[in-house]
Design an enzyme around this catalytic site. Structure first.
Site, mmCIF file in Angstrom:
data_model
loop_
_atom_site.group_PDB
_atom_site.id
_atom_site.type_symbol
_atom_site.label_atom_id
_atom_site.label_comp_id
_atom_site.label_asym_id
_atom_site.label_seq_id
_atom_site.Cartn_x
_atom_site.Cartn_y
_atom_site.Cartn_z
ATOM 1 N N HIS A 48 13.501 -19.557 -44.805
ATOM 2 C CA HIS A 48 14.948 -19.336 -44.859
ATOM 3 C C HIS A 48 15.293 -17.929 -44.401
ATOM 4 C CE1 HIS A 48 19.073 -19.801 -46.187
ATOM 5 N NE2 HIS A 48 18.963 -18.754 -46.969
ATOM 6 N N LEU A 60 20.428 -8.558 -36.732
ATOM 7 C CA LEU A 60 19.658 -8.335 -37.957
ATOM 8 C C LEU A 60 18.660 -9.462 -38.218
ATOM 9 C CD1 LEU A 60 19.139 -6.441 -40.286
ATOM 10 C CD2 LEU A 60 21.111 -7.406 -41.461
ATOM 11 N N CYS A 83 12.246 -22.459 -40.922
ATOM 12 C CA CYS A 83 13.653 -22.057 -40.835
ATOM 13 C C CYS A 83 14.187 -22.375 -39.441
ATOM 14 C CB CYS A 83 13.764 -20.556 -41.113
ATOM 15 S SG CYS A 83 15.389 -19.872 -40.767
#
Length: 112
Positions: A48, A60, A83
């Site tokens: 995640h 980021l 993810c």
């Protein structure tokens, strides 16, 4: 007097490894990438990635991925990109990291 180039350019955010919480995170702990260790710590399943809306669009999430992949590579750990950001966005844009991906029996994919 000339201004150093580094001060005029945006600096890369500092990413911290939080081993206890199994995540790499921004210094303020608001953005992070979580992982689960598998195969006795030889495989890192990136499960995640989260970046708050106020920090989106600044790259980021990519910096978080690079920190995780650098850690995996320097520790001889393979990565499972569970993810969707990692598998669908980061890796297609950064194919040089494909060499770190897990390729084992059944090509593990997390059920998370």
């Amino acid at each position: 007097m000339a201004t150093p180039a580094a001060s005029s350019a945006a600096e890369a955010p500092k990413i911290v490894w939080n081993e206890a919480k199994r995540k790499f995170e921004s210094e303020d702990q608001k953005a992070y990438i979580e992982y689960v260790l598998r195969e006795n710590g030889k495989v890192m399943d990136l499960v995640h990635t989260f970046v708050p809306s106020s920090k989106r669009g600044l790259g980021l999430a990519s910096h978080l991925c690079v920190a995780a992949f650098n850690h995996a590579k320097s520790n001889s750990i393979s990565v499972i990109p569970t993810c969707s950001y990692v598998s669908d966005t980061f890796l297609p844009r950064n194919p040089s990291w494909n060499s770190v991906l897990y390729s084992g029996p059944g090509e593990m994919k997390s059920s998370i």
